[in-house]
Design a protein around this motif. Structure first.
Motif, PDB file in Angstrom:
ATOM      1  N   GLU A   1     103.423  82.602  58.850  1.00  0.00           N
ATOM      2  CA  GLU A   1     103.575  81.355  58.140  1.00  0.00           C
ATOM      3  C   GLU A   1     102.416  80.728  57.703  1.00  0.00           C
ATOM      4  OE1 GLU A   1     103.401  80.623  62.732  1.00  0.00           O
ATOM      5  OE2 GLU A   1     104.374  82.157  61.393  1.00  0.00           O
ATOM      6  N   GLU A   2     101.268  81.399  58.229  1.00  0.00           N
ATOM      7  CA  GLU A   2      99.853  80.615  57.738  1.00  0.00           C
ATOM      8  C   GLU A   2      99.238  81.662  56.727  1.00  0.00           C
ATOM      9  OE1 GLU A   2      99.070  77.961  58.132  1.00  0.00           O
ATOM     10  OE2 GLU A   2      99.608  77.426  60.531  1.00  0.00           O
ATOM     11  N   LEU A   3     100.018  82.540  55.800  1.00  0.00           N
ATOM     12  CA  LEU A   3      99.442  83.310  54.857  1.00  0.00           C
ATOM     13  C   LEU A   3      99.242  82.625  53.563  1.00  0.00           C
ATOM     14  CD1 LEU A   3     101.233  86.772  55.455  1.00  0.00           C
ATOM     15  CD2 LEU A   3      98.846  86.337  55.474  1.00  0.00           C
ATOM     16  N   ASN A   4      99.756  81.470  53.286  1.00  0.00           N
ATOM     17  CA  ASN A   4      99.866  80.535  52.177  1.00  0.00           C
ATOM     18  C   ASN A   4      99.821  81.577  50.909  1.00  0.00           C
ATOM     19  OD1 ASN A   4      99.176  78.428  50.541  1.00  0.00           O
ATOM     20  ND2 ASN A   4      97.022  78.721  50.878  1.00  0.00           N
TER      21      ASN A   4
ATOM     22  N   GLY B   1      94.045  81.932  62.824  1.00  0.00           N
ATOM     23  CA  GLY B   1      93.652  81.238  61.646  1.00  0.00           C
ATOM     24  C   GLY B   1      94.614  81.014  60.394  1.00  0.00           C
ATOM     25  N   ARG B   2      94.299  80.481  59.457  1.00  0.00           N
ATOM     26  CA  ARG B   2      95.223  80.288  58.340  1.00  0.00           C
ATOM     27  C   ARG B   2      94.530  80.614  57.220  1.00  0.00           C
ATOM     28  NH1 ARG B   2      95.016  74.991  56.514  1.00  0.00           N
ATOM     29  NH2 ARG B   2      93.941  73.660  57.652  1.00  0.00           N
ATOM     30  N   VAL B   3      95.131  81.086  55.901  1.00  0.00           N
ATOM     31  CA  VAL B   3      94.674  81.162  54.664  1.00  0.00           C
ATOM     32  C   VAL B   3      94.805  79.769  54.044  1.00  0.00           C
ATOM     33  CG1 VAL B   3      94.965  82.326  52.566  1.00  0.00           C
ATOM     34  CG2 VAL B   3      95.370  83.532  54.603  1.00  0.00           C
ATOM     35  N   ILE B   4      93.368  79.317  53.463  1.00  0.00           N
ATOM     36  CA  ILE B   4      93.264  78.122  52.826  1.00  0.00           C
ATOM     37  C   ILE B   4      93.312  78.379  51.203  1.00  0.00           C
ATOM     38  CG2 ILE B   4      92.590  76.892  54.693  1.00  0.00           C
ATOM     39  CD1 ILE B   4      89.780  76.658  53.738  1.00  0.00           C
TER      40      ILE B   4
ATOM     41  N   ASP C   1      98.906  91.574  50.634  1.00  0.00           N
ATOM     42  CA  ASP C   1      98.136  92.725  51.374  1.00  0.00           C
ATOM     43  C   ASP C   1      96.828  93.007  50.558  1.00  0.00           C
ATOM     44  OD1 ASP C   1      97.192  94.821  53.467  1.00  0.00           O
ATOM     45  OD2 ASP C   1      98.031  96.334  52.018  1.00  0.00           O
ATOM     46  N   ASN C   2      95.791  93.059  51.141  1.00  0.00           N
ATOM     47  CA  ASN C   2      94.322  93.604  50.179  1.00  0.00           C
ATOM     48  C   ASN C   2      93.887  92.438  49.200  1.00  0.00           C
ATOM     49  OD1 ASN C   2      92.687  95.563  50.238  1.00  0.00           O
ATOM     50  ND2 ASN C   2      93.287  96.190  48.129  1.00  0.00           N
ATOM     51  N   ASP C   3      94.268  91.117  49.442  1.00  0.00           N
ATOM     52  CA  ASP C   3      93.873  89.999  48.692  1.00  0.00           C
ATOM     53  C   ASP C   3      92.645  89.727  49.366  1.00  0.00           C
ATOM     54  OD1 ASP C   3      95.712  89.625  46.627  1.00  0.00           O
ATOM     55  OD2 ASP C   3      96.937  88.152  47.670  1.00  0.00           O
ATOM     56  N   LYS C   4      91.582  89.082  48.561  1.00  0.00           N
ATOM     57  CA  LYS C   4      90.412  88.331  48.892  1.00  0.00           C
ATOM     58  C   LYS C   4      90.961  86.971  49.024  1.00  0.00           C
ATOM     59  CE  LYS C   4      86.058  89.890  49.092  1.00  0.00           C
ATOM     60  NZ  LYS C   4      85.272  91.126  49.158  1.00  0.00           N
ATOM     61  N   VAL C   5      90.393  86.609  50.263  1.00  0.00           N
ATOM     62  CA  VAL C   5      91.006  84.915  50.660  1.00  0.00           C
ATOM     63  C   VAL C   5      89.877  84.354  51.363  1.00  0.00           C
ATOM     64  CG1 VAL C   5      93.293  85.929  50.985  1.00  0.00           C
ATOM     65  CG2 VAL C   5      91.827  85.667  52.880  1.00  0.00           C
ATOM     66  N   ILE C   6      90.113  83.057  51.455  1.00  0.00           N
ATOM     67  CA  ILE C   6      89.375  82.046  52.271  1.00  0.00           C
ATOM     68  C   ILE C   6      90.204  81.743  53.334  1.00  0.00           C
ATOM     69  CG2 ILE C   6      87.988  80.037  52.427  1.00  0.00           C
ATOM     70  CD1 ILE C   6      87.697  80.113  49.563  1.00  0.00           C
ATOM     71  N   CYS C   7      89.593  81.841  54.630  1.00  0.00           N
ATOM     72  CA  CYS C   7      90.319  81.669  55.917  1.00  0.00           C
ATOM     73  C   CYS C   7      89.675  80.689  56.555  1.00  0.00           C
ATOM     74  CB  CYS C   7      90.410  83.060  56.632  1.00  0.00           C
ATOM     75  SG  CYS C   7      90.823  82.744  58.469  1.00  0.00           S
ATOM     76  N   LYS C   8      90.465  79.826  57.462  1.00  0.00           N
ATOM     77  CA  LYS C   8      89.802  78.792  58.553  1.00  0.00           C
ATOM     78  C   LYS C   8      90.339  79.196  59.864  1.00  0.00           C
ATOM     79  CE  LYS C   8      89.847  73.892  59.236  1.00  0.00           C
ATOM     80  NZ  LYS C   8      88.390  73.605  59.163  1.00  0.00           N
ATOM     81  N   ILE C   9      89.381  79.015  60.594  1.00  0.00           N
ATOM     82  CA  ILE C   9      89.918  79.525  62.167  1.00  0.00           C
ATOM     83  C   ILE C   9      90.307  78.405  62.536  1.00  0.00           C
ATOM     84  CG2 ILE C   9      88.991  79.996  64.267  1.00  0.00           C
ATOM     85  CD1 ILE C   9      86.982  81.773  63.283  1.00  0.00           C
ATOM     86  N   THR C  10      91.476  78.189  63.167  1.00  0.00           N
ATOM     87  CA  THR C  10      92.473  77.009  63.899  1.00  0.00           C
ATOM     88  C   THR C  10      92.446  76.848  65.283  1.00  0.00           C
ATOM     89  OG1 THR C  10      94.363  78.281  63.789  1.00  0.00           O
ATOM     90  CG2 THR C  10      93.912  77.077  61.636  1.00  0.00           C
TER      91      THR C  10
ATOM     92  N   TYR D   1     102.793  90.706  61.164  1.00  0.00           N
ATOM     93  CA  TYR D   1     101.696  89.896  61.307  1.00  0.00           C
ATOM     94  C   TYR D   1     100.859  90.209  60.351  1.00  0.00           C
ATOM     95  CZ  TYR D   1     100.030  94.267  63.712  1.00  0.00           C
ATOM     96  OH  TYR D   1      99.847  95.526  63.846  1.00  0.00           O
ATOM     97  N   ALA D   2      99.465  89.564  60.195  1.00  0.00           N
ATOM     98  CA  ALA D   2      98.529  89.814  59.395  1.00  0.00           C
ATOM     99  C   ALA D   2      97.118  89.619  60.061  1.00  0.00           C
ATOM    100  CB  ALA D   2      98.619  89.025  58.260  1.00  0.00           C
ATOM    101  N   PHE D   3      96.135  90.372  59.662  1.00  0.00           N
ATOM    102  CA  PHE D   3      94.875  90.110  59.945  1.00  0.00           C
ATOM    103  C   PHE D   3      93.603  89.979  59.105  1.00  0.00           C
ATOM    104  CE2 PHE D   3      95.892  91.930  64.121  1.00  0.00           C
ATOM    105  CZ  PHE D   3      95.153  91.272  65.146  1.00  0.00           C
ATOM    106  N   PHE D   4      92.694  88.795  59.242  1.00  0.00           N
ATOM    107  CA  PHE D   4      91.776  88.626  58.143  1.00  0.00           C
ATOM    108  C   PHE D   4      90.673  89.441  58.854  1.00  0.00           C
ATOM    109  CE2 PHE D   4      87.922  86.286  57.921  1.00  0.00           C
ATOM    110  CZ  PHE D   4      87.939  85.942  56.343  1.00  0.00           C
ATOM    111  N   VAL D   5      90.009  90.338  57.666  1.00  0.00           N
ATOM    112  CA  VAL D   5      88.957  91.022  58.042  1.00  0.00           C
ATOM    113  C   VAL D   5      87.603  90.563  57.183  1.00  0.00           C
ATOM    114  CG1 VAL D   5      88.094  93.503  58.322  1.00  0.00           C
ATOM    115  CG2 VAL D   5      90.412  92.935  58.712  1.00  0.00           C
TER     116      VAL D   5
END
Length: 728
Positions: free
Chosen positions: A194-197, A221-224, A201-210, A175-179
């Motif tokens: 399946e929503e990591l896009n 959520g998923r990484v957009i 690990d340790n990437d800066k991302v934009i996330c959307k809560i689904t 699994y993964a967590f957006f922090v």
């Protein structure tokens, strides 16, 4: 037998009442209040008194029944119940349920901002029902407790705000967590694999809560978008932009539309334009500037008479209303200037090429042409569209060298323009302009964008030269449209840059505060008298120990300038009419001004005020958001710069005081950090908000804005963009 059963039954009832009374006695007043409200809610149309409510709650104790009546009166006072007549109440459904927007501030406090604009309502975390900042919610009010703010519980999320969150991905095998460190979010987000896009690990991302199921501890959520590895310069700059919902790249369809445009100087294009291509013209801009949206022309017209042109890029010729380029520009509102890059309002083809007033090429301009004498008196002026060809591009440093040495290219033109600009500047301050001088922190960056030095950008005569002629053009355009000869005639709709007078209460507080240092401030009288007093104060404190403190508080007493169709003048500049006309490449309001000018100079009728007022409001908001992003990028680079100095000792000045500690700005690098309250362990310090200081309860030690201190760098946290100091 029958009689005996009746006696037993009465004993059971009596015992039941005692238990009910005992339970009621054990309730807190809040619990009892909620039970009373719940009873009314179940019987919404009925009119009830305290006896009926007490009976429904199995309360027979006289003391408790009196408390029930007291609570019902409080609920009526808070509009949760309606007192129909003396002692008889009914449920007020409208007062009990309220709608608004949920907000969590940077310190983790939750508020409901009611739609009716009434006082914000406290929402405890346990009563937030998975609401996120910006969600539209429906909440149930609790009875107001004495000495407490109104409180409520969210009972329904009416509409989720479609928001993007910026943070770091922590990936585990399954699994993964957006922090995120954004305290306005208040939770980590679970990201299914399946929503990591493609995020690692340790990437800066934009996330959307689904989704956020009611039985789940964390939202889903998923990484957009993946911005890049944490700590990478591009990733971090893009993260700052994404945090404020700002774009970090230009849409492809808009770029393609811009690529179709060309500088085609046909007879039709040049029709009605004044030709300034043979008049001496030049630009003065920062050394690293790529877009040149203003130029000056100079021509001597005889003894003590000069024609000076303020030429502004004619963006409105290329960007037509409701085109895809125009819609994107309006959405952005302005260009954004981060430490290491510019996020332009317009596509690069326009801002750096077609519209940019580059040297030795023909360019279309919108111009204010002034005829002036040696005293900078305007003998005449006109506003027209032109075609120009700039002879020379100067940096501020190059122009300053000409001013200081009297030698160099176009020295006669620059020296005369500088003399006129200084005269205009003197007149402006004599008329009541306020002389706030702000420092601009700049960084020396290596090829990877890492800061290797910090310095303060100085504003000298070359800067003032450009500033004064831009102010003159802006004021002239605003006056030309806004000032009508016949007072019975209503001015046509226009976009103004306005600045309100300072709030009177803030002025009085400032006057009382500076009085402790022996200074005076006039808070009543004409605007000129007040501004003169303000300028005298700023002059008197210059170089004194208390300069930082008093200048900071004086600036805070001022309103923020904004855009509006309702002209009230610009207090800080002491102009009755003022607009933004001189930077249409980077500010959308200037583009609106150009379009309105064209309409009115061609005899057009007044445009829809409501439409333009909405646009002004939008542009004022985008300006504030851009400024926040710019400050964050400076803060990030300051933290990055300071990371290599952990444990080092610096001299600094206290730049701010809060209940959580002292803010200190270092004297040499101007980097600012926090001395947390917890590190002041030699005493218990009390925050004195009125006097902007911390005071030790036992030692009476005072820490005030402007005090010189010595600090040691304790931490430099890039994720939080935070520098921590310890006092030495």
């Amino acid at each position: 037998m029958k009689k005996k059963r009746n006696i037993t039954s009465k004993k059971k009832v009596s015992g039941s009442k005692k238990k009910a009374n005992r339970r009621a006695h054990q309730m807190t007043r809040r619990q009892l209040t909620e039970n009373i409200l719940s009873t009314f809610a179940k019987r919404p149309g009925e009119i009830l008194n305290y006896k009926q409510i007490s009976r429904d709650l199995n309360i027979s104790s006289a003391a408790l029944r009196q408390q029930v009546f007291s609570i019902m009166q409080d609920l009526a006072f808070d509009h949760l119940l309606l007192e129909v007549d003396r002692g008889r109440f009914k449920y007020n459904a409208l007062g009990h349920i309220i709608e608004g927007v949920f907000q969590r501030d940077h310190r983790g406090n939750n508020k409901l901002l009611p739609d009716d604009g009434s006082t914000p309502i406290d929402i405890a975390d346990c009563n937030s029902n998975h609401a996120l900042t910006g969600d539209r919610v429906r909440a149930q009010l609790f009875a107001k407790r004495k000495g407490k703010n109104l409180e409520a519980e969210i009972i329904q999320i009416v509409e989720r705000k479609d928001q993007q969150l910026v943070g770091v991905i922590e990936v585990s095998p399954s699994y993964a967590f957006f922090v995120t460190d954004d305290k306005k979010v208040g939770t980590d987000v679970f990201i299914p694999k399946e929503e990591l896009n493609g995020a690692k690990d340790n990437d800066k991302v934009i996330c959307k809560i689904t989704d956020w199921p009611s039985n789940a501890k964390n939202p889903l959520g998923r990484v957009i978008a993946v911005l890049g590895p944490q700590g990478d310069n591009n990733a971090e700059m893009h993260a700052i932009l994404a945090q404020y919902g700002l774009p970090y790249k230009y849409p492809e369809n808009v770029e393609k539309e811009a690529d179709k445009l060309s500088l085609d100087l046909t007879k039709e294009v040049l029709k009605g334009r004044e030709d300034f291509r043979k008049v001496t013209t030049f630009t003065i801009d920062p050394a690293d500037a790529k877009d040149f949206d203003d130029a000056l022309s100079f021509e001597k017209m005889g003894e003590n008479k000069y024609q000076i042109g303020v030429h502004i890029a004619d963006v409105s010729h290329y960007v037509t209303p409701k085109s895809v380029i125009d819609e994107e520009a309006f959405s952005r509102g302005n260009s954004i200037y981060l430490v290491d890059r510019t996020i332009p309002m317009l596509p690069e083809k326009l801002c750096n090429d077609l519209c940019s007033l580059k040297p030795n090429v023909d360019r279309l301009a919108y111009s204010c042409i002034f005829t002036m004498n040696d005293e900078a008196k305007i003998l005449e002026y006109h506003i027209t569209r032109t075609i120009i060809n700039s002879d020379r591009r100067f940096s501020y440093e190059e122009a300053q060298q000409v001013i200081e040495t009297g030698e160099g290219d176009l020295k006669e033109e620059i020296l005369k323009l500088n003399q006129l600009a200084q005269t205009l500047r003197d007149k402006r301050f004599k008329n009541g302009a306020i002389g706030f001088e702000s420092q601009e922190v700049k960084f020396k960056l290596d090829e990877k964008g890492k800061p290797i030095g910090v310095y303060i950008k100085e504003s000298k005569e070359a800067n003032h030269l450009i500033e004064e002629f831009m102010l003159l053009a802006n004021r002239t355009v605003a006056t030309h449209i806004g000032k009508v000869k016949d007072k019975r005639t209503k001015p046509k709709t226009f976009v103004y840059r306005i600045h309100e007078q300072p709030d009177q209460d803030k002025m009085l507080n400032l006057r009382d505060f500076i009085g402790k240092f022996g200074y005076k401030l006039k808070t009543s009288g004409s605007n000129l008298e007040i501004s003169d007093s303000f300028n005298k104060l700023l002059s008197d404190v210059h170089g004194k120990k208390e300069e930082t403190l008093i200048s900071t508080i004086a600036i805070r007493s001022m309103a923020k300038a904004r855009y509006s169709t309702e002209n009230i003048g610009h207090y800080g500049l002491a102009f009755d009419y003022y607009t933004h006309f001189t930077s249409p490449i980077r500010r959308y309001p200037d583009l609106m001004v150009h379009r309105l000018l064209t309409e009115y100079l061609n005899g057009g009728k007044s445009q829809n005020q409501e439409k333009y007022e909405e646009a002004c409001k939008h542009c004022s908001e985008t300006e504030l958001i851009a400024a926040q992003a710019e400050r964050d990028s400076i803060k990030y680079k300051q933290v990055e710069y300071m990371q290599s100095y952990l444990g080092k000792v610096f001299d600094g000045i206290i730049s701010g005081v809060a209940e959580w500690g002292l803010y200190v700005e270092l004297s040499e690098s101007h980097c600012e950090g926090l001395v947390p309250m917890r590190s002041l362990d030699n005493d218990f310090y009390i925050y004195d908000e009125q006097n902007y200081c911390l005071i030790g309860r036992r030692t009476k030690q005072r820490y005030t804005i402007g005090d010189k201190v010595t600090v040691k760098l304790a931490a430099a946290n890039l994720e939080r963009r935070q520098i921590d100091f310890e006092l030495v």
